[in-house]
Motif scaffolding. Structure first.
Motif: not given
Length: 366
Positions: A340-355
């Motif tokens: 998911i961090n690699a995908l952020k390199e293409t288009y900037q977005f934020d995410y939250n991960y709920n374990k």
């Protein structure tokens, strides 16, 4: 994952023939912890041969009936020691653990046999092989054909397979390497296609919830027909792919099929070439067999579904602008967070991960 779930998964992997050295070590550790011996489980295949009379997932009652059949069988032999070392002989713990395994096998099993019948005197046996999200399996069929199942996929075949027919049903995605048998063509039925071969290698993608299905031929020849258009049939050539998109818009092209598209009442069928100058293990449609997730110009709406199956995670996209953004890349050994961090390199977005619920929420970075 509980010890019961882990034990069941390891036994299932051993039955499927994709048992690794790491899996062997894990099973040995469980056997040592509970004081188990390999010979204690010579009848454990009964757990994977759940017999019941109604279609669908068995209820608790039918599982209990399966337990009674299993316990009756082992009473006439030696009592398997399924309890921890400190608790031997016949016990409630023994029954509880085996019942838990049997229940899990009935509900979550990787391999189990289904018996369907309209009455008690006539039954038909179906064999079901399935994989959960985040896992893949390799299956050798009775005729020697090989089938690789992608995550969240199921194949079904009856007990006449290899004798009277070689028919299977598929929900999900599978790669087939079919042994040549002129007397028994290999036939695959999906929700929108019927595929017939004698001996060849190809990939079929037909997930139940997906709006599209496709078949990709690697070598040999493949005959494709359609339940909605029984009079039509297409012969695929190597490195050709046929795709069916369901729920078509009102306006459609009526170009001939070999030109790319044609219209029918409920779908669009298209034919295309794949990977003509690409190494076999880098072809997007079959890369998953080599444990690679390759995607080229795939929008995030579709890619997120692939990621959910690949990593066994739920993705909730709150930023709707991201849905149609297209991505290109390859993942093999990356964790989900790395991906998911690699995908952020293409288009900037934020995410939250709920374990707690294993969910990633995609949000705008504005």
């Amino acid at each position: 994952m509980t010890d019961t779930d882990r034990f069941l998964a390891l036994i299932a992997k051993r039955k499927l023939g994709n048992f690794t050295l790491k899996d062997i070590a894990a099973l040995n550790a469980l056997q040592k912890e509970y004081g188990l011996k390999a010979e204690d489980f010579k009848d454990l295949h009964q757990i994977f041969n759940v017999k019941y009379l109604q279609e669908g997932i068995p209820d608790r009652g039918s599982v209990e009936e399966s337990w009674e059949r299993f316990s009756s069988k082992i009473k006439n032999n030696s009592q398997p020691n399924l309890a921890p070392k400190s608790y031997y002989a016949k016990s409630y713990k023994v029954k509880k653990l085996v019942f838990a395994l049997l229940t899990a096998a009935a509900l979550l099993v990787v391999v189990f046999n289904v018996f369907r019948s309209d009455n008690f005197s006539s039954t038909k046996k179906l064999n079901i092989v399935s994989t959960e999200h985040g896992s893949k399996s390799k299956v050798q069929m009775p005729d020697g054909s090989l089938i690789w199942l992608n995550s969240g996929s199921t194949i079904t075949y009856d007990d006449h397979y290899g004798i009277k027919n070689r028919n299977v049903s598929l929900v999900g995605e599978a790669y087939f390497d079919i042994k040549h048998d002129p007397g028994h063509p290999f036939i695959i039925q999906t929700k929108s296609m019927r595929l017939k071969v004698l001996g060849t290698a190809f990939n079929v993608r037909a997930y139940k919830e997906s709006m599209s299905s496709e078949a990709t031929l690697i070598r040999g020849s493949l005959e494709v027909s359609f339940p909605s258009r029984p009079s039509e049939m297409i012969i695929l050539k190597p490195k050709e792919k046929i795709s069916i998109v369901h729920r078509v818009p009102e306006k459609q092209s009526t170009e001939p099929l070999r030109s790319g598209k044609t219209r029918e009442a409920a779908s669009i069928i298209s034919l295309s070439k794949i990977g003509e100058l690409t190494p076999l293990d880098d072809i997007e449609e079959i890369s998953w067999v080599e444990n690679k997730l390759i995607f080229r110009e795939k929008n995030f709406r579709e890619l997120s579904i692939d990621l959910e199956r690949w990593y066994n995670i739920k993705i909730d996209i709150k930023d709707t602008i991201m849905l149609e953004k297209k991505f290109t890349g390859t993942f093999k050994n990356e964790t989900f967070i790395e991906a998911i961090n690699a995908l952020k390199e293409t288009y900037q977005f934020d995410y939250n991960y709920n374990k707690n619920n294993n969910t990633v929420t995609i949000i705008s970075n504005k």
